[in-house]
Scaffold this motif. Structure first.
Motif, PDB file in Angstrom:
ATOM      1  N   ALA A   1      -2.406  10.998   3.347  1.00  0.00           N
ATOM      2  CA  ALA A   1      -2.023  10.200   3.676  1.00  0.00           C
ATOM      3  C   ALA A   1      -1.022   9.366   3.576  1.00  0.00           C
ATOM      4  CB  ALA A   1      -3.321   8.827   3.690  1.00  0.00           C
ATOM      5  N   GLN A   2      -0.483   9.611   2.622  1.00  0.00           N
ATOM      6  CA  GLN A   2       0.634   9.441   2.126  1.00  0.00           C
ATOM      7  C   GLN A   2       1.800   9.448   3.722  1.00  0.00           C
ATOM      8  OE1 GLN A   2       0.300   9.394  -1.971  1.00  0.00           O
ATOM      9  NE2 GLN A   2       2.161   7.815  -2.234  1.00  0.00           N
TER      10      GLN A   2
ATOM     11  N   GLU B   1      -0.137   4.986  -4.163  1.00  0.00           N
ATOM     12  CA  GLU B   1       0.408   6.261  -5.191  1.00  0.00           C
ATOM     13  C   GLU B   1      -0.074   5.996  -6.649  1.00  0.00           C
ATOM     14  OE1 GLU B   1       3.172   8.793  -7.148  1.00  0.00           O
ATOM     15  OE2 GLU B   1       2.593   8.505  -4.884  1.00  0.00           O
ATOM     16  N   ARG B   2      -0.765   4.754  -6.510  1.00  0.00           N
ATOM     17  CA  ARG B   2      -1.058   4.528  -8.175  1.00  0.00           C
ATOM     18  C   ARG B   2      -2.891   5.284  -7.916  1.00  0.00           C
ATOM     19  NH1 ARG B   2       2.765   2.628  -9.423  1.00  0.00           N
ATOM     20  NH2 ARG B   2       3.039   4.901  -9.778  1.00  0.00           N
ATOM     21  N   VAL B   3      -3.324   5.201  -6.978  1.00  0.00           N
ATOM     22  CA  VAL B   3      -4.833   5.865  -6.098  1.00  0.00           C
ATOM     23  C   VAL B   3      -4.679   7.028  -6.788  1.00  0.00           C
ATOM     24  CG1 VAL B   3      -6.300   5.869  -5.155  1.00  0.00           C
ATOM     25  CG2 VAL B   3      -6.154   4.095  -5.290  1.00  0.00           C
ATOM     26  N   ARG B   4      -3.415   8.129  -5.912  1.00  0.00           N
ATOM     27  CA  ARG B   4      -3.540   9.186  -5.697  1.00  0.00           C
ATOM     28  C   ARG B   4      -3.058   9.572  -7.679  1.00  0.00           C
ATOM     29  NH1 ARG B   4      -0.348  12.516  -6.957  1.00  0.00           N
ATOM     30  NH2 ARG B   4       1.318  11.328  -7.900  1.00  0.00           N
ATOM     31  N   GLU B   5      -2.911   8.781  -8.907  1.00  0.00           N
ATOM     32  CA  GLU B   5      -2.377   9.183  -9.700  1.00  0.00           C
ATOM     33  C   GLU B   5      -3.549   9.924 -10.766  1.00  0.00           C
ATOM     34  OE1 GLU B   5       0.666   6.679 -11.396  1.00  0.00           O
ATOM     35  OE2 GLU B   5       2.387   7.293 -10.454  1.00  0.00           O
ATOM     36  N   ALA B   6      -4.002   8.289 -10.384  1.00  0.00           N
ATOM     37  CA  ALA B   6      -5.761   8.112 -10.673  1.00  0.00           C
ATOM     38  C   ALA B   6      -6.284   9.050 -11.058  1.00  0.00           C
ATOM     39  CB  ALA B   6      -6.172   6.669 -10.955  1.00  0.00           C
ATOM     40  N   LEU B   7      -6.846   9.407  -9.597  1.00  0.00           N
ATOM     41  CA  LEU B   7      -7.314  10.580  -9.468  1.00  0.00           C
ATOM     42  C   LEU B   7      -6.966  11.988  -9.984  1.00  0.00           C
ATOM     43  CD1 LEU B   7      -8.398  10.305  -5.394  1.00  0.00           C
ATOM     44  CD2 LEU B   7      -9.859   9.597  -7.279  1.00  0.00           C
ATOM     45  N   GLU B   8      -5.812  12.150  -9.857  1.00  0.00           N
ATOM     46  CA  GLU B   8      -5.327  13.127 -11.049  1.00  0.00           C
ATOM     47  C   GLU B   8      -5.416  13.130 -11.819  1.00  0.00           C
ATOM     48  OE1 GLU B   8      -0.886  15.315  -9.897  1.00  0.00           O
ATOM     49  OE2 GLU B   8      -0.710  13.330 -11.059  1.00  0.00           O
TER      50      GLU B   8
ATOM     51  N   LEU C   1       1.086  -1.539   0.195  1.00  0.00           N
ATOM     52  CA  LEU C   1      -0.058   0.414  -0.101  1.00  0.00           C
ATOM     53  C   LEU C   1       0.601   1.294   0.068  1.00  0.00           C
ATOM     54  CD1 LEU C   1      -3.083  -0.629   2.817  1.00  0.00           C
ATOM     55  CD2 LEU C   1      -2.926  -1.440   0.094  1.00  0.00           C
ATOM     56  N   LEU C   2       1.759   1.192   1.104  1.00  0.00           N
ATOM     57  CA  LEU C   2       2.585   2.764   1.368  1.00  0.00           C
ATOM     58  C   LEU C   2       3.827   3.023  -0.039  1.00  0.00           C
ATOM     59  CD1 LEU C   2       2.399   2.553   5.120  1.00  0.00           C
ATOM     60  CD2 LEU C   2       0.666   3.028   3.002  1.00  0.00           C
ATOM     61  N   HIS C   3       4.045   2.124  -0.510  1.00  0.00           N
ATOM     62  CA  HIS C   3       5.862   2.226  -0.961  1.00  0.00           C
ATOM     63  C   HIS C   3       4.977   2.923  -1.954  1.00  0.00           C
ATOM     64  CE1 HIS C   3       8.872   1.131  -4.318  1.00  0.00           C
ATOM     65  NE2 HIS C   3       8.717   0.618  -3.423  1.00  0.00           N
ATOM     66  N   PRO C   4       6.544   4.176  -1.942  1.00  0.00           N
ATOM     67  CA  PRO C   4       6.406   5.708  -2.295  1.00  0.00           C
ATOM     68  C   PRO C   4       6.389   4.995  -4.158  1.00  0.00           C
ATOM     69  CG  PRO C   4       8.835   4.632  -1.680  1.00  0.00           C
ATOM     70  CD  PRO C   4       7.628   3.970  -0.996  1.00  0.00           C
ATOM     71  N   GLU C   5       7.181   4.096  -4.799  1.00  0.00           N
ATOM     72  CA  GLU C   5       6.802   4.455  -5.964  1.00  0.00           C
ATOM     73  C   GLU C   5       6.007   3.665  -6.860  1.00  0.00           C
ATOM     74  OE1 GLU C   5      10.484   3.988  -7.461  1.00  0.00           O
ATOM     75  OE2 GLU C   5      11.323   5.567  -6.843  1.00  0.00           O
ATOM     76  N   HIS C   6       5.763   2.365  -6.416  1.00  0.00           N
ATOM     77  CA  HIS C   6       5.109   1.314  -7.193  1.00  0.00           C
ATOM     78  C   HIS C   6       3.566   1.068  -5.932  1.00  0.00           C
ATOM     79  CE1 HIS C   6       7.761   0.849  -9.797  1.00  0.00           C
ATOM     80  NE2 HIS C   6       8.739   0.407  -8.014  1.00  0.00           N
ATOM     81  N   GLY C   7       2.947   1.650  -4.658  1.00  0.00           N
ATOM     82  CA  GLY C   7       2.391   1.063  -3.238  1.00  0.00           C
ATOM     83  C   GLY C   7       0.656   1.331  -4.238  1.00  0.00           C
TER      84      GLY C   7
END
Length: 241
Positions: free
Chosen positions: A170-171, A133-140, A124-130
């Motif tokens: 949250a991150q 991060e994927r959810v944040r990118e998708a929302l953006e 969940l928390l990996h800064p690059e592949h968690g």
């Protein structure tokens, strides 16, 4: 004894059939779509590396069926056999990402120590592949796409942007939590061990019930036989004459 033919997929991405040394097996492979190659390595049959994966599977399966019908012994891996291939079935249907997160949640709940918990949470928390991060990118990306498709929908785009920022917060809240996660449970284990040692030490130093009873008996005997000032029991007086 039937000829053994092996159809495999190489690292280059090409599908190769080996063992078809007679004319009938070679003709069947060519009919299925394989290209025959004769050089100093011998005769073999290959599909071009540009062949789409779905076509590779279909051609290899068809070739194997024809060869087996002609009584050849054929080895075909499951990845090239349509009869043995089955598409993955997700518990949530088309929501494959949600199913993956459910699997991560199961791993978190099954963690037996801090180290295994940290490994599960890292998904969940990996800064690059968690996942966060994927959810944040998708929302953006969703907010940006809304702006690109409709200039008037800026309010909706902003909502997606705000949601992306919430995930980013949250991150930030959980950054550098790996070491703390790995230490989860270690302090309680050490306290339990120290408590066990204290209990054992107390049991070893405790006076036994027999010793306590002996002390009580000794005290009772001292009270029934009073001593004189000299420290000896009083003598009986002699009868008068």
């Amino acid at each position: 004894m039937p000829t053994s033919i092996t159809i495999t997929s190489e690292f280059s991405g090409s599908v190769v059939a080996k063992g078809a040394t007679d004319d009938l097996s070679a003709q069947l492979l060519r009919h299925a779509g394989f290209k025959q190659i004769d050089d100093w390595h011998g005769r073999r049959h290959r599909l071009p590396t540009t062949t789409p994966l779905a076509d590779q599977v279909a051609i290899a399966t068809h070739a194997a069926e024809m060869l087996r019908a002609a009584r050849y012994d054929v080895t075909l891996p499951p990845s090239l056999d349509t009869a043995r291939m089955s598409p993955p079935v997700h518990a949530l249907g088309p929501y494959a990402a949600g199913a993956e997160l459910l699997s991560i949640t199961d791993q978190i709940r099954a963690a037996e120590d801090g180290a295994s918990l940290q490994r599960a949470v890292d998904h969940l928390l990996h800064p690059e592949h968690g996942a966060l991060e994927r959810v944040r990118e998708a929302l953006e990306a969703a907010g940006e796409q809304v702006n690109d498709l409709d200039d008037e929908a800026y309010a909706l785009a902003d909502r997606f942007g705000f949601a992306s920022e919430f995930v980013s917060s949250a991150q930030s809240e959980l950054v550098d939590s790996e070491a703390e996660l790995r230490r989860v449970g270690t302090s309680s284990t050490s306290c339990s061990a120290e408590r066990t040692v204290r209990d054992h030490r107390g049991a070893a130093l405790a006076t036994s019930p027999a010793a306590n009873q002996a002390k009580v008996s000794s005290a009772s005997s001292s009270q029934t036989a009073p001593l004189t000032t000299t420290g000896h029991p009083p003598r009986a007086s002699a009868p008068r004459r």
